[in-house]
Design an enzyme around this catalytic site. Structure first.
Site, mmCIF file in Angstrom:
data_model
loop_
_atom_site.group_PDB
_atom_site.id
_atom_site.type_symbol
_atom_site.label_atom_id
_atom_site.label_comp_id
_atom_site.label_asym_id
_atom_site.label_seq_id
_atom_site.Cartn_x
_atom_site.Cartn_y
_atom_site.Cartn_z
ATOM 1 N N LYS A 8 0.862 -1.218 0.108
ATOM 2 C CA LYS A 8 -0.049 -0.073 0.025
ATOM 3 C C LYS A 8 0.994 1.337 0.094
ATOM 4 O O LYS A 8 1.437 1.623 1.085
ATOM 5 C CB LYS A 8 -0.989 -0.012 1.162
ATOM 6 N N GLU A 29 2.158 8.414 15.199
ATOM 7 C CA GLU A 29 0.602 8.432 15.584
ATOM 8 C C GLU A 29 0.076 6.935 14.835
ATOM 9 O O GLU A 29 -0.631 6.250 15.350
ATOM 10 C CB GLU A 29 0.009 9.630 15.103
ATOM 11 N N GLU A 67 8.806 1.553 11.671
ATOM 12 C CA GLU A 67 9.674 2.580 11.649
ATOM 13 C C GLU A 67 9.176 3.869 11.720
ATOM 14 O O GLU A 67 8.416 4.306 10.859
ATOM 15 C CB GLU A 67 10.441 2.192 10.500
ATOM 16 N N CYS A 119 13.287 10.349 8.189
ATOM 17 C CA CYS A 119 13.285 9.925 9.332
ATOM 18 C C CYS A 119 14.243 10.005 10.569
ATOM 19 O O CYS A 119 14.133 10.462 11.716
ATOM 20 C CB CYS A 119 12.685 8.587 9.444
ATOM 21 N N GLU A 174 8.701 15.968 16.015
ATOM 22 C CA GLU A 174 9.123 15.680 14.509
ATOM 23 C C GLU A 174 8.525 16.652 13.439
ATOM 24 O O GLU A 174 7.433 16.795 13.625
ATOM 25 C CB GLU A 174 8.944 13.991 14.222
HETATM 26 P P1 NAI Z 1 1.246 8.813 7.776
HETATM 27 O O1 NAI Z 1 1.999 7.957 8.876
HETATM 28 O O2 NAI Z 1 -0.158 8.976 7.965
HETATM 29 O O3 NAI Z 1 1.590 7.783 6.369
HETATM 30 C C1 NAI Z 1 2.317 6.875 6.202
HETATM 31 C C2 NAI Z 1 1.623 5.590 5.625
HETATM 32 O O4 NAI Z 1 0.873 4.975 6.366
HETATM 33 C C3 NAI Z 1 0.808 6.154 4.272
HETATM 34 O O5 NAI Z 1 0.881 5.016 3.263
HETATM 35 C C4 NAI Z 1 -0.523 6.199 4.790
HETATM 36 O O6 NAI Z 1 -1.576 6.120 3.649
HETATM 37 C C5 NAI Z 1 -0.638 4.974 5.696
HETATM 38 N N1 NAI Z 1 -1.779 5.226 7.018
HETATM 39 C C6 NAI Z 1 -2.277 6.468 7.372
HETATM 40 N N2 NAI Z 1 -3.101 6.340 8.423
HETATM 41 C C7 NAI Z 1 -3.184 4.970 8.441
HETATM 42 C C8 NAI Z 1 -4.099 3.955 9.194
HETATM 43 N N3 NAI Z 1 -5.077 4.358 10.137
HETATM 44 N N4 NAI Z 1 -3.929 2.663 8.971
HETATM 45 C C9 NAI Z 1 -3.008 2.212 8.135
HETATM 46 N N5 NAI Z 1 -2.231 2.886 7.069
HETATM 47 C C10 NAI Z 1 -2.421 4.317 7.595
HETATM 48 O O7 NAI Z 1 2.043 10.018 7.603
HETATM 49 P P2 NAI Z 1 1.683 11.464 6.929
HETATM 50 O O8 NAI Z 1 0.460 11.806 7.485
HETATM 51 O O9 NAI Z 1 2.229 11.069 5.529
HETATM 52 O O10 NAI Z 1 3.090 12.316 7.615
HETATM 53 C C11 NAI Z 1 2.931 12.679 8.864
HETATM 54 C C12 NAI Z 1 4.187 13.004 9.617
HETATM 55 O O11 NAI Z 1 4.645 11.566 9.913
HETATM 56 C C13 NAI Z 1 5.375 13.558 8.994
HETATM 57 O O12 NAI Z 1 5.306 14.995 9.311
HETATM 58 C C14 NAI Z 1 6.424 12.997 9.685
HETATM 59 O O13 NAI Z 1 6.726 13.542 10.937
HETATM 60 C C15 NAI Z 1 5.854 11.772 9.859
HETATM 61 N N6 NAI Z 1 6.532 10.669 8.955
HETATM 62 C C16 NAI Z 1 7.664 9.854 9.343
HETATM 63 C C17 NAI Z 1 8.165 8.957 8.346
HETATM 64 C C18 NAI Z 1 9.087 7.977 8.350
HETATM 65 O O14 NAI Z 1 10.077 7.946 7.624
HETATM 66 N N7 NAI Z 1 9.360 7.397 9.575
HETATM 67 C C19 NAI Z 1 7.503 9.006 6.756
HETATM 68 C C20 NAI Z 1 6.709 9.984 6.444
HETATM 69 C C21 NAI Z 1 6.022 10.748 7.464
#
Ligand code: NAI
Ligand code: MG
Length: 483
Positions: free
Chosen positions: A176, A232, A251, A285, A385
């Site tokens: 996904k 989150e 991660e 990250c 972050e």
């Molecule tokens: P996100 O955590 O919402 O998205 C990451 C993935 O999870 C996407 O594929 C999204 O569609 C999916 N996702 C979102 N909600 C979900 C749920 N309830 N169940 C299953 N899958 C779900 O991250 P977002 O909203 O794009 O970014 C927000 C913040 O997250 C950023 O500002 C950053 O601080 C952090 N982040 C950290 C990353 C890392 O590499 N550890 C990468 C991207 C964001």
């Protein structure tokens, strides 16, 4: 007309069953460049059914030899290398990252396939004799149907570091991709099909987290979730996965300390500290966003870091001279701009770069690289972050004080230490509660090296041999040999 992309389920390119679509934007201009399916429960059910059937019928594992699984991954590496320039341009366009950085990403993607292609034929268990009449073996078996839920900052890398070990292990897999950047992930089915992967092993469905991601996590026929993204959502996934006791690896980013001692090589420490926050627009990250600088060199370091920030060239990511692109989305731009406001109330703005003047980029999601100085470790810009080009510089005196501050954060993904004193470096590395520590460097993440966090930065490890282990179960087989 923007491209209408499709899901890849059970070897076929299909729309979402309800026909719903989401827009994919060029972050440098705000224009829609493609649409992709907004998948829901029905699409998830179809993908999981196909992945489950393919796993359970045994044709892929144990039906196909380990050598053959490895060969498919090695073929995929060759295809990625052949398609390298096209994939790099696509990644740069979709994620807004400078073309030079996208080029490095795609090269590493090819190596990931090669690395795990090599592992496939080396997955071996163990055996032990109890005495003449009894022994046991430990067999390594694939965990089953695995799901990867991935973020937008390194779209193809984050997907490949899950898909490649899963295939090496003999799992079937559903990806996904992030809703913001699905383009390169939708190239993977073509690459793996050409590489010889049998139909039914690999599936991709695009969509939003709540509607396409969540049903995958909840699905009773899925055995494992590999997630990279926000803390989150990581917590939601762990809770939801608990209902069916899924194997979950997470991660979740961080707020990594970057510690510059006065005895460091000044030039390389400044260069590295800046890169650790400004590469990939700070959307990393492991970004070293808390820059601790020893008092004796503090003023000089703040001014040198400020020069680096103001000399960055923001612009079209495809431009050869561009050193920073736009953030990935309007949402992320607004999020980082809120932190710039918060920071202005908490600390001193030491430097701020400028956004592009080119009128064609006026609607792009650019944020000026910013250095906050005299930050305290309890400020929000030092605790939370941000995921953008924002550095917090914090002065320190004694080594024990800086190590205490470095560890005083809920995250624990990575840390960097700059010093010529090897004893100091090793003592600091030992004291830091982080999954990755760099000494006199920043951000190297070779495929051979395990990657993951302490504390609230995550659970489990990706990359290296460790990244393979999470796609394997261990079966203990005890044999009574007595007459
Ligand atoms: P996100 O955590 O919402 O998205 C990451 C993935 O999870 C996407 O594929 C999204 O569609 C999916 N996702 C979102 N909600 C979900 C749920 N309830 N169940 C299953 N899958 C779900 O991250 P977002 O909203 O794009 O970014 C927000 C913040 O997250 C950023 O500002 C950053 O601080 C952090 N982040 C950290 C990353 C890392 O590499 N550890 C990468 C991207 C964001
Ligand atoms: Mg989100």
């Amino acid at each position: 007309m923007a491209d209408a992309l499709q899901n890849y389920i059970d070897g076929k390119w299909v729309d979402a069953q309800d026909g719903d679509r989401l827009d994919v934007f060029n972050p440098a201009t705000g224009e829609v460049i493609a649409t992709a399916p907004s998948s829901k429960q029905a699409d998830v059910d179809a993908a999981v059914a196909a992945a489950r059937r393919t796993f359970d019928d045994g044709t892929f594992w144990p039906g196909m030899s380990a050598r053959e699984r490895g060969r498919i991954l090695l073929n995929a590496a060759d295809i990625v290398r052949r398609e390298h320039d096209r994939l790099a341009r696509m990644e740069s366009l979709d994620a807004g990252k400078p073309i030079g950085e996208a080029t490095e990403d795609i090269a590493e993607v090819a190596f990931m396939f090669e690395y795990y292609g090599g592992w496939a034929s080396k997955i071996a268990g163990e055996s032990q004799h109890m005495d003449a009449d009894a022994m046991f073996m430990v067999w390594k078996e694939p965990v089953g149907v695995a799901v990867g839920i991935t973020p937008w900052n390194y779209p193809l890398m984050m997907a490949t570091q899950k898909v490649a070990p899963a295939i090496a292990a003999g799992c079937t897999f559903i990806l996904k991709p992030p809703e913001q950047t699905p383009l390169t992930c939708l190239e993977l089915p073509k690459i793996l099909e050409e590489a010889g992967l049998p139909t039914g092993v690999f599936h991709v469905l695009t969509g939003f987290g709540e509607t396409a991601g969540a049903p995958l996590v909840a699905h009773p026929s899925v055995d494992k979730i590999g997630f990279t993204g926000s803390r989150e959502v990581g917590k939601l996934i762990m809770r939801s996965g608990a209902d069916t006791l899924k194997r979950v690896t997470l991660e979740l980013g961080g707020k990594s300390p970057n510690i510059v001692f006065a005895d460091a090589d000044f030039e390389s420490a400044v260069e590295g500290s800046a890169n650790g926050v400004f590469w990939n627009q700070g959307e990393i990250c492991s970004a070293g966003t808390r820059v601790f600088v020893e008092n004796a060199i503090y003023d000089d370091a703040v001014s040198a870091l400020s020069n680096r920030a103001t000399s960055l060239v923001l612009g079209d990511p495809s431009g050869e001279d561009t050193t920073m692109g736009p953030l990935v989305s309007k949402e992320q731009q607004e999020r980082v701009e809120r932190y710039l406001e918060i920071g202005s109330g908490e600390a001193r703005v030491a430097a701020q770069g400028s956004t592009p003047s080119d009128p064609t980029l006026a609607n792009g999601y650019f944020v000026p690289p910013t250095i906050f100085a005299d930050v305290t470790n309890d400020a929000r810009i030092a605790r939370e972050e941000i995921f953008g080009p924002v550095m917090s510089v914090i002065p320190f005196g004694a080594i024990d004080d800086v190590l205490t501050m470095a560890n005083d954060n809920d995250y624990g993904l990575a840390a960097a230490i700059w010093t010529k004193d090897i004893k100091k470096a090793m003592r600091a590395a030992q004291a830091l509660r982080a999954g990755i520590v760099w000494i006199n460097d920043t951000q190297p993440a070779p495929t051979e090296m395990p990657w993951g966090g302490y504390k609230q930065s995550g659970v489990g490890r990706e990359l290296g041999k460790h990244g393979l282990d999470d796609y394997l179960e261990e079966k203990a087989v005890y044999v009574n040999l007595a007459d």
